[in-house]
Write an enzyme that holds these catalytic residues in place. Structure first.
Site, short mmCIF file in Angstrom:
data_model
loop_
_atom_site.label_atom_id
_atom_site.label_comp_id
_atom_site.label_asym_id
_atom_site.label_seq_id
_atom_site.Cartn_x
_atom_site.Cartn_y
_atom_site.Cartn_z
CG ASP A 76 3.22 -7.69 -1.55
OD1 ASP A 76 2.46 -7.42 -2.52
OD2 ASP A 76 4.10 -6.91 -1.17
CD GLU A 122 1.85 -2.11 -3.88
OE1 GLU A 122 1.61 -0.95 -4.25
OE2 GLU A 122 1.63 -2.51 -2.70
CD GLU A 123 1.45 -2.90 0.55
OE1 GLU A 123 2.01 -1.81 0.67
OE2 GLU A 123 0.22 -3.03 0.43
CD GLU A 158 -2.95 -0.87 -4.66
OE1 GLU A 158 -3.50 -0.66 -3.55
OE2 GLU A 158 -1.81 -1.36 -4.79
#
Lengths: 365, 365
Positions: free
Chosen positions: A71, A127-128, A156
């Site tokens: 995402d 995740e965001e 990341e």
């Protein structure tokens, strides 16, 4: 939209950017990633919501987990992807955080039929957004066996360096009490805002430690990140609340970090106060002193020219830390461009990350 | 609803309470007060919105202004008025703030056809709301000649004592600047919340003065009454704002008080800051050293047994101060019950205030 996992990895990254996947809206990208993974006969594939997992089963001595979220934060007229005029930068939402890293993993997942270690690939959702919705957390609850492993890599952005583990973070509210009174007769009250002065002086003078963990240096920080007090312009305030954020080295457990913060506050010279923890997140050890990781460090250092360093910001590697799995952050892209409107990633870093990871994952054990 | 200005004064107070007059809704009470005043042939009456004014024109050497507001804060099931079981306390919204004082004034306005001084009676609206809407301020703009006088009495509750003049009040926002940074790398920022520590220490240590003005002692106060800072739980704050309230003796003009506050802040040891005044209200001198007021002080002291004292809270007497008219607060009721749900006023104080005022206003000059 179809993905070609055999395309050059920067092209695959571009294809991933072109499938919009703002948090909560990841079904299209998860479908495409699942389809790409299912083309590889050496992988067992699992779908959980909008997360897609794949793993080898080669009975290797060790298993490495490689995970990346699918995402992104909201799009700002930066999808589809574009290429910089000189052809060196891929530009678009998620270019840096973290579809370039996803491309490296998806490319290698399909390409590496005979890796040195058994591999588990995780492409996850949400995740965001708030941590309770995080796809990796959901997988840990629904499919704990898929999170067994000896070492984990989170894709990341790190500009292609290894950023090991992560610092923990906790937040506490320190509430200083006073006695309200009309400000025209202020001596009848006790001013709670004046009362926090010694705490602010203590924090300003606090000498944050740098702690070495598994060979990496974690610089800590203890800071007021919020303050509020005051009832009205004519009232001596009876309460002032300071929010403190303590970023602590993964040498300490959460409980140890809580004690360290409490010790600082208790010795600040406050007269009437209490402390409430509002947020607790453990750190993760990097595990780079483990023989398993040595080859990885060598491969990445050779490719990037950058030594492994500590990760100071909190990331999902801490979820592996909680499972007792040492973990590192490793991916293309400058983390300072994450979420920026002009998010981009150098093509050379995408290629270099894939090459370094491929070298380690296929070197002789 | 009709008022009987010849009724015993506590009964007149009850009648005033029974006409609801929450700020902005004063037309019924203004109509009733106007009708009562127009029964007195010795008075010239003026209506301005929901304010009612009346005055004598006896060519006396001095003129005294007596003013009270007709509005109240919102009703809390305390209208109509009730009497305490033992008959000593009038209970209801406005009993204390300030329909008992209004009753004293209305009763005397109608009764005193031959006072020692010329008298101007002012019953005004919109005192319990923002200062810009204040009825007394509107009268000063619309009918300045009606605010000419040598001494003013505001009927705010003082438990029947004289509270002379009032302290001034000002508010300033002190903004301390920092540099934002991610709290995981706090050393890259400058923490603005930590930066206000020296200001809070300075205010906590500030030794407020007691200043004698016209024989009364005004105790000052300088206090933080608000503080805010912080952007997010993971960001080093780049700004922290402290709101300071300085209550200053009427010895100082507003400009002098501003300078005194600025001097304190400038010497607090802040590194990057600015200061903005958000509220400025002058004080008022009590004028009790004027021969005109001597008889008043004697009459009230004899009746109440309480010496004149300084008024520390800001009241509308400051509006007279701005016009150069010395002014005092004087009225029945405990000011600490103003706005309380159990607002009440001793009947004996209402009687005593009327008697003391009547004695002074009819004594031989």
């Amino acid at each position: 939209m179809e993905l070609d996992p055999h395309a050059p990895v920067a092209e695959l990254a571009r294809q991933l950017i072109d499938i919009p996947s703002v948090s909560g809206d990841e079904s299209a990208i998860a479908d495409a990633v699942e389809a790409a993974l299912r083309t590889a006969p050496h992988l067992e594939v699992l779908r959980d919501g909008n997360a897609v997992l794949a793993r080898t089963a080669l009975d290797r001595a060790h298993r490495v987990i490689l995970a990346g979220h699918l995402d992104t934060v909201p799009i700002k007229a930066n999808v589809p992807a574009t290429m910089s005029a000189d052809g060196t930068e891929l530009i678009g939402r998620g270019a840096c955080d973290m579809k370039a890293g996803d491309a490296v993993f998806l490319s290698l997942a399909v390409a590496l039929a005979e890796p040195t270690y058994d591999l588990t690939w995780i492409f996850y959702d949400l995740e965001e957004v708030e941590a309770t919705r995080n796809g990796l957390g959901r997988i840990a609850r629904n499919h704990p066996a898929w999170l067994e492993g000896d070492f984990a890599i989170l894709g990341e952005p790190t500009s292609g360096a290894i950023e090991g583990g992560c610092s923990g973070t906790l937040r506490a509210e320190v509430r200083v009490a006073g006695v309200a009174a009309h400000s025209a007769r202020s001596w009848k009250g006790v001013n709670a805002i004046h009362g926090v002065g010694p705490l602010l002086a203590t924090l300003a003078a606090y000498n944050a430690e740098t702690v070495t963990v598994d060979g990496l240096e974690y610089r800590e920080g203890m800071n007021a990140v919020g303050i509020r007090g005051g009832i009205a312009g004519n009232v001596i305030p009876d309460e002032c609340v300071v929010t403190i954020n303590y970023r602590f080295a993964p040498a300490w457990s959460v409980a140890e970090a809580q004690d360290r913060l409490k010790h600082v506050v208790a010795n600040a010279g406050l007269s009437s106060w209490d402390l409430t923890f509002t947020d607790l997140a453990p750190g993760a050890r990097p595990g780079l002193d483990d023989p398993l990781a040595e080859g990885f460090v060598q491969a990445v250092t050779a490719a990037s020219g950058m030594p492994a360093r500590a990760k100071l910001g909190w990331t999902d590697v801490a979820r592996f830390g909680e499972l007792g799995i040492p973990a590192v952050n490793f991916g293309p892209g400058n983390p300072e461009l994450a979420h920026a409107d002009n998010e981009s990633c150098p093509v050379s870093e995408i290629d270099q990350c894939r090459a370094a990871l491929a070298a380690w994952l296929t070197e002789e054990d």
